[in-house]
Design a protein around this motif. Structure first.
Motif, PDB file in Angstrom:
ATOM      1  N   LYS A 129       0.821  -1.225   0.000  1.00 43.74           N
ATOM      2  CA  LYS A 129       0.000   0.000   0.000  1.00 43.74           C
ATOM      3  C   LYS A 129       0.851   1.270   0.000  1.00 43.74           C
ATOM      4  O   LYS A 129       0.341   2.377  -0.175  1.00 43.74           O
ATOM      5  CB  LYS A 129      -0.929   0.012   1.224  1.00 43.74           C
ATOM      6  CG  LYS A 129      -2.138  -0.919   1.086  1.00 43.74           C
ATOM      7  CD  LYS A 129      -3.316  -0.172   0.469  1.00 43.74           C
ATOM      8  CE  LYS A 129      -4.420  -1.049  -0.083  1.00 43.74           C
ATOM      9  NZ  LYS A 129      -5.056  -1.968   0.812  1.00 43.74           N
ATOM     10  N   VAL A 140      -9.412   8.198   9.020  1.00 45.47           N
ATOM     11  CA  VAL A 140      -9.922   8.760   7.756  1.00 45.47           C
ATOM     12  C   VAL A 140      -8.783   8.827   6.725  1.00 45.47           C
ATOM     13  O   VAL A 140      -8.963   8.441   5.568  1.00 45.47           O
ATOM     14  CB  VAL A 140     -10.553  10.155   7.987  1.00 45.47           C
ATOM     15  CG1 VAL A 140     -10.791  10.881   6.663  1.00 45.47           C
ATOM     16  CG2 VAL A 140     -11.860  10.031   8.776  1.00 45.47           C
ATOM     17  N   ARG A 141      -7.596   9.274   7.162  1.00 45.90           N
ATOM     18  CA  ARG A 141      -6.460   9.328   6.217  1.00 45.90           C
ATOM     19  C   ARG A 141      -6.142   7.930   5.693  1.00 45.90           C
ATOM     20  O   ARG A 141      -5.847   7.758   4.503  1.00 45.90           O
ATOM     21  CB  ARG A 141      -5.213   9.922   6.888  1.00 45.90           C
ATOM     22  CG  ARG A 141      -5.284  11.429   7.110  1.00 45.90           C
ATOM     23  CD  ARG A 141      -3.913  12.024   7.461  1.00 45.90           C
ATOM     24  NE  ARG A 141      -3.355  11.474   8.688  1.00 45.90           N
ATOM     25  CZ  ARG A 141      -3.643  11.917   9.914  1.00 45.90           C
ATOM     26  NH1 ARG A 141      -4.458  12.925  10.079  1.00 45.90           N
ATOM     27  NH2 ARG A 141      -3.079  11.352  10.974  1.00 45.90           N
ATOM     28  N   HIS A 142      -6.200   6.940   6.563  1.00 43.14           N
ATOM     29  CA  HIS A 142      -5.898   5.572   6.113  1.00 43.14           C
ATOM     30  C   HIS A 142      -7.006   5.021   5.212  1.00 43.14           C
ATOM     31  O   HIS A 142      -6.727   4.355   4.227  1.00 43.14           O
ATOM     32  CB  HIS A 142      -5.583   4.663   7.308  1.00 43.14           C
ATOM     33  CG  HIS A 142      -4.184   4.883   7.800  1.00 43.14           C
ATOM     34  ND1 HIS A 142      -3.814   5.985   8.541  1.00 43.14           N
ATOM     35  CD2 HIS A 142      -3.051   4.174   7.596  1.00 43.14           C
ATOM     36  CE1 HIS A 142      -2.515   5.935   8.764  1.00 43.14           C
ATOM     37  NE2 HIS A 142      -2.018   4.844   8.215  1.00 43.14           N
ATOM     38  N   HIS A 143      -8.238   5.323   5.544  1.00 40.26           N
ATOM     39  CA  HIS A 143      -9.347   4.909   4.682  1.00 40.26           C
ATOM     40  C   HIS A 143      -9.163   5.483   3.271  1.00 40.26           C
ATOM     41  O   HIS A 143      -9.350   4.794   2.271  1.00 40.26           O
ATOM     42  CB  HIS A 143     -10.677   5.379   5.280  1.00 40.26           C
ATOM     43  CG  HIS A 143     -11.856   5.079   4.419  1.00 40.26           C
ATOM     44  ND1 HIS A 143     -12.387   3.818   4.285  1.00 40.26           N
ATOM     45  CD2 HIS A 143     -12.598   5.879   3.612  1.00 40.26           C
ATOM     46  CE1 HIS A 143     -13.405   3.855   3.446  1.00 40.26           C
ATOM     47  NE2 HIS A 143     -13.565   5.091   3.025  1.00 40.26           N
ATOM     48  N   ASN A 144      -8.772   6.747   3.227  1.00 40.16           N
ATOM     49  CA  ASN A 144      -8.576   7.399   1.928  1.00 40.16           C
ATOM     50  C   ASN A 144      -7.424   6.790   1.130  1.00 40.16           C
ATOM     51  O   ASN A 144      -7.330   6.969  -0.077  1.00 40.16           O
ATOM     52  CB  ASN A 144      -8.343   8.907   2.111  1.00 40.16           C
ATOM     53  CG  ASN A 144      -9.604   9.605   2.618  1.00 40.16           C
ATOM     54  OD1 ASN A 144     -10.707   9.063   2.501  1.00 40.16           O
ATOM     55  ND2 ASN A 144      -9.442  10.789   3.192  1.00 40.16           N
ATOM     56  N   ARG A 145      -6.540   6.073   1.812  1.00 47.36           N
ATOM     57  CA  ARG A 145      -5.435   5.390   1.121  1.00 47.36           C
ATOM     58  C   ARG A 145      -5.808   3.959   0.765  1.00 47.36           C
ATOM     59  O   ARG A 145      -4.969   3.193   0.309  1.00 47.36           O
ATOM     60  CB  ARG A 145      -4.209   5.325   2.029  1.00 47.36           C
ATOM     61  CG  ARG A 145      -3.609   6.657   2.348  1.00 47.36           C
ATOM     62  CD  ARG A 145      -2.424   6.490   3.311  1.00 47.36           C
ATOM     63  NE  ARG A 145      -1.835   7.773   3.562  1.00 47.36           N
ATOM     64  CZ  ARG A 145      -1.758   8.346   4.779  1.00 47.36           C
ATOM     65  NH1 ARG A 145      -2.192   7.708   5.844  1.00 47.36           N
ATOM     66  NH2 ARG A 145      -1.222   9.523   4.907  1.00 47.36           N
ATOM     67  N   GLY A 146      -7.042   3.565   1.066  1.00 45.66           N
ATOM     68  CA  GLY A 146      -7.473   2.216   0.709  1.00 45.66           C
ATOM     69  C   GLY A 146      -7.079   1.159   1.727  1.00 45.66           C
ATOM     70  O   GLY A 146      -7.112  -0.041   1.429  1.00 45.66           O
ATOM     71  N   THR A 163      -7.632  -1.282   4.795  1.00 45.25           N
ATOM     72  CA  THR A 163      -8.843  -1.974   5.253  1.00 45.25           C
ATOM     73  C   THR A 163      -8.753  -2.382   6.732  1.00 45.25           C
ATOM     74  O   THR A 163      -7.665  -2.432   7.309  1.00 45.25           O
ATOM     75  CB  THR A 163      -9.068  -3.257   4.429  1.00 45.25           C
ATOM     76  OG1 THR A 163      -7.962  -4.151   4.672  1.00 45.25           O
ATOM     77  CG2 THR A 163      -9.155  -2.959   2.940  1.00 45.25           C
ATOM     78  N   LYS A 200     -14.333   4.576  11.033  1.00 41.68           N
ATOM     79  CA  LYS A 200     -13.953   5.400   9.864  1.00 41.68           C
ATOM     80  C   LYS A 200     -13.306   4.598   8.743  1.00 41.68           C
ATOM     81  O   LYS A 200     -12.998   5.147   7.695  1.00 41.68           O
ATOM     82  CB  LYS A 200     -12.974   6.508  10.304  1.00 41.68           C
ATOM     83  CG  LYS A 200     -13.502   7.422  11.384  1.00 41.68           C
ATOM     84  CD  LYS A 200     -14.639   8.300  10.862  1.00 41.68           C
ATOM     85  CE  LYS A 200     -15.272   9.100  11.985  1.00 41.68           C
ATOM     86  NZ  LYS A 200     -16.474   9.821  11.538  1.00 41.68           N
TER      87      LYS A 200
END
Ligand code: HEM
Length: 146
Positions: free
Chosen positions: A40, A94-100, A102, A145
């Motif tokens: 990632k 949220v920042r990690h979610h935006n990076r895909g 899981t 999130k």
């Protein structure tokens, strides 16, 4: 969210202090166990782990992670910090979610981190229970999130 008792906090803090200077080793252990986490990272994706381990980029990211965990450990020392923990962890998730990233990968991270700290510090059932509680608390916020 179940706050840590002061004994549990002491165990988290003392075991963390024993590994918190091993930044590069910790990130290495996580990537080694779960190459999908390494993949990632644009700067590490597709590269041989042993060749990136010694690079400044690797040290930089390892330091970021360890600093963040250290910040959370410090914040969990007092229940008065609960709102700060909440907002810090939500923004991080949220920042990690935006990076895909899981939830499954967060669980992989947990397994690898747990394995590292349990084998590099004075460990026991009480330390395991304290860390499990601490991580449950943080992940309980983060998973809203992810
Ligand atoms: C579980 C899978 C995870 C993946 C795939 C992942 C991936 C990433 C990526 C790609 C970046 C951006 C790196 C850059 O721009 O150079 C990043 C940043 C970061 N990660 Fe993770 N990460 C994961 C979990 C975690 C966990 C559990 C922590 C700490 C407990 C963490 C701490 C950080 C920090 C502190 C940053 C920099 C600040 C930020 O942007 O949030 N990461 N992560």
């Amino acid at each position: 969210y179940t706050p840590l008792s002061s004994d549990q906090y002491s165990l988290v803090k003392s075991t963390w202090d024993q590994v918190s200077h091993n930044e590069v080793d910790i990130l290495y252990a996580i990537f080694k166990a779960y190459p999908d986490i390494q993949a990632k990272f644009p700067q590490f994706n597709g590269k041989d782990l042993d060749s990136v381990k010694g690079t400044p980029d690797f040290a930089l990211h390892a330091t970021r992670i360890v600093s963040f965990i250290g910040e959370l450990v410090t914040l969990t020392s007092s229940e008065a910090n609960a709102p700060a923990v909440q907002s810090t962890v939500e923004a991080f998730a949220v920042r990690h979610h935006n990076r895909g990233v899981t939830k499954d990968q967060f669980n992989e991270f947990r397994t690898a981190f747990f394995s590292y700290i349990s084998s590099h510090s004075t460990w026991g059932d009480n330390a395991a229970a304290a860390w499990n509680q601490a991580i449950d608390n943080i992940y309980g916020i983060a998973f809203t999130k992810l």
